[in-house]
Design a protein around this motif. Structure first.
Motif, PDB file in Angstrom:
ATOM      1  N   UNK A 205      32.960  -2.521  87.123  1.00  0.00           N
ATOM      2  CA  UNK A 205      33.634  -1.886  85.994  1.00  0.00           C
ATOM      3  C   UNK A 205      34.163  -2.942  85.031  1.00  0.00           C
ATOM      4  N   UNK A 206      34.162  -2.595  83.748  1.00  0.00           N
ATOM      5  CA  UNK A 206      34.880  -3.365  82.735  1.00  0.00           C
ATOM      6  C   UNK A 206      36.269  -2.746  82.599  1.00  0.00           C
ATOM      7  N   UNK A 207      37.308  -3.590  82.615  1.00  0.00           N
ATOM      8  CA  UNK A 207      38.687  -3.091  82.569  1.00  0.00           C
ATOM      9  C   UNK A 207      39.470  -3.857  81.505  1.00  0.00           C
ATOM     10  N   UNK A 208      40.159  -3.145  80.624  1.00  0.00           N
ATOM     11  CA  UNK A 208      41.062  -3.759  79.653  1.00  0.00           C
ATOM     12  C   UNK A 208      42.492  -3.504  80.111  1.00  0.00           C
ATOM     13  N   UNK A 209      43.282  -4.577  80.224  1.00  0.00           N
ATOM     14  CA  UNK A 209      44.698  -4.463  80.595  1.00  0.00           C
ATOM     15  C   UNK A 209      45.550  -4.447  79.331  1.00  0.00           C
ATOM     16  N   UNK A 210      46.277  -3.359  79.119  1.00  0.00           N
ATOM     17  CA  UNK A 210      47.151  -3.238  77.952  1.00  0.00           C
ATOM     18  C   UNK A 210      48.576  -3.622  78.347  1.00  0.00           C
ATOM     19  N   UNK A 211      49.209  -4.554  77.612  1.00  0.00           N
ATOM     20  CA  UNK A 211      50.551  -5.013  77.980  1.00  0.00           C
ATOM     21  C   UNK A 211      51.643  -4.013  77.650  1.00  0.00           C
TER      22      UNK A 211
ATOM     23  N   UNK B  76      47.993   0.225  69.599  1.00  0.00           N
ATOM     24  CA  UNK B  76      46.808   1.023  69.911  1.00  0.00           C
ATOM     25  C   UNK B  76      45.569   0.454  69.218  1.00  0.00           C
ATOM     26  N   UNK B  77      45.750   0.006  67.978  1.00  0.00           N
ATOM     27  CA  UNK B  77      44.619  -0.586  67.258  1.00  0.00           C
ATOM     28  C   UNK B  77      44.189  -1.901  67.901  1.00  0.00           C
ATOM     29  N   UNK B  78      45.160  -2.668  68.405  1.00  0.00           N
ATOM     30  CA  UNK B  78      44.829  -3.897  69.118  1.00  0.00           C
ATOM     31  C   UNK B  78      44.063  -3.565  70.395  1.00  0.00           C
ATOM     32  N   UNK B  79      44.501  -2.517  71.090  1.00  0.00           N
ATOM     33  CA  UNK B  79      43.801  -2.089  72.311  1.00  0.00           C
ATOM     34  C   UNK B  79      42.365  -1.684  72.002  1.00  0.00           C
ATOM     35  N   UNK B  80      42.163  -0.992  70.904  1.00  0.00           N
ATOM     36  CA  UNK B  80      40.807  -0.606  70.510  1.00  0.00           C
ATOM     37  C   UNK B  80      39.938  -1.828  70.259  1.00  0.00           C
ATOM     38  N   UNK B  81      40.520  -2.845  69.605  1.00  0.00           N
ATOM     39  CA  UNK B  81      39.780  -4.078  69.347  1.00  0.00           C
ATOM     40  C   UNK B  81      39.426  -4.773  70.658  1.00  0.00           C
ATOM     41  N   UNK B  82      40.344  -4.739  71.623  1.00  0.00           N
ATOM     42  CA  UNK B  82      40.094  -5.349  72.925  1.00  0.00           C
ATOM     43  C   UNK B  82      38.953  -4.634  73.655  1.00  0.00           C
ATOM     44  N   UNK B  83      38.909  -3.317  73.545  1.00  0.00           N
ATOM     45  CA  UNK B  83      37.831  -2.546  74.170  1.00  0.00           C
ATOM     46  C   UNK B  83      36.475  -2.938  73.564  1.00  0.00           C
TER      47      UNK B  83
END
Length: 338
Positions: A33-39, A104-111
């Motif tokens: 799986x690919x996983x993004x960790x949001x702080x 949220x926009x930063x999280x989208x960029x990380x995804x």
């Protein structure tokens, strides 16, 4: 099975920021799986430490490495603030969205960045810690982002200001009118009323302003400086989100991870609240991983430890957390392939 892992350091550019980031990858073999960790809510470095404070939990680095050892690719990133290594590169872009929504926009960029760096995997999961859980459940609702699983890590179940109000009410039952948070003491009635007034967008009353225990909060919140206005807007924007409602809108499978010794403001019963809210609608795709002896950053807490002491524990993040997440994701993988 434990695997070797490697880490690639990079800079994530999003919303006018350049943020230090690290991609942890299993060494050899395919990525599960690919996983993004949001702080969470405070300014953290890429490992999940909080510069300028005694809090050095390194949760994000620990968890990313635990999961990479189990075959997953994990992207973590810093949150802007002094000492985090993050910088502003476009002031105009930074101001395009309010402080709370910006995450949220930063999280989208990380995804998007993770998809670019790891084009092939069994699925994509978003794991949000504390405030990041709230952003994660909002991001997971967006079909165009293709989030296949959502993991809430010590996420709040109450609205933002209710977290503080609820904690103060509980402390007042034990301590009386003056409650001691360790670093400061406040009049419980005035403290609770201050949050109620901020929620309503009203100025503080004269009795709150005259209370010496509230001096710091009055100076910080009840003034017309740009910093205070941004802080007030952040709190109101965060407070407008009810996590127990939003988590029921997440279409993909959800895992709620909660420590029973979490007293950081996100209380231990928040995990059960989130779980019950979503389980009532999607019982087959909602799971709770509860660890009775772990705190907000998933460090084991001994009986008699104060919540102030628990907050600054810096031991390794309990491996049971990474194990629970990986087992759950592997189960989803099997369901997706069957």
């Amino acid at each position: 099975m434990k695997q070797l892992y490697r880490e690639e350091r990079l800079m994530l550019e999003a919303e006018g920021y350049r943020l230090p980031a690290v991609l942890a990858l299993p060494q050899g073999g395919e990525v599960k799986w690919r996983i993004v960790l949001l702080p969470g809510s405070m300014a953290n470095d890429v490992d999940g430490n909080y510069p300028g404070t005694p809090m050095k939990p390194h949760l994000y680095a620990d968890l990313a490495r635990q999961l990479a050892e189990k075959g997953h690719a994990v992207l973590r990133y810093a949150k802007y603030g002094a000492g985090t290594g993050a910088e502003i590169v476009d002031e105009q872009r930074v101001g395009a969205h309010p402080l709370f929504a910006r995450q949220r926009y930063i999280a989208e960029a990380a995804i998007r960045k993770l998809r670019e760096m790891v084009p092939r995997a069994k699925g994509l999961a978003v794991a949000g810690h504390s405030e990041g859980s709230v952003h994660g459940m909002m991001v997971a609702q967006q079909a165009e982002l293709g989030v296949d699983a959502f993991i809430s890590l010590s996420g709040p179940a109450l609205r933002y200001m209710d977290l503080f109000i609820h904690k103060a009410q509980e402390m007042a039952k034990e301590q009386g009118e003056i409650i001691d948070f360790g670093a400061f003491k406040v009049n419980a009635t005035h403290y609770i009323r201050a949050f109620e007034l901020m929620r309503a967008g009203k100025p503080f009353t004269e009795d709150i302003k005259a209370d010496p225990t509230m001096e710091f909060f009055v100076k910080s919140w009840d003034n017309d400086t740009p910093q205070a206005r941004e802080g007030q807007q952040y709190m109101r924007d965060y407070d407008a989100v009810d996590p127990c409602i939003e988590i029921t809108k997440v279409p993909c499978p959800v895992l709620v991870v909660q420590g029973g010794m979490d007293e950081s403001g996100v209380h231990a019963d928040n995990g059960e609240r989130l779980y019950q809210a979503r389980h009532a609608i999607y019982p087959a795709t909602t799971q709770l991983a509860f660890f009775s002896d772990l705190q907000h950053f998933y460090k084991p807490v001994s009986p008699g430890t104060t919540w102030q002491e628990a907050q600054v524990m810096d031991g390794e993040t309990d491996k049971r957390v990474g194990e629970a997440i990986s087992v759950w994701l592997d189960g989803l993988k099997e369901e997706r392939e069957s």
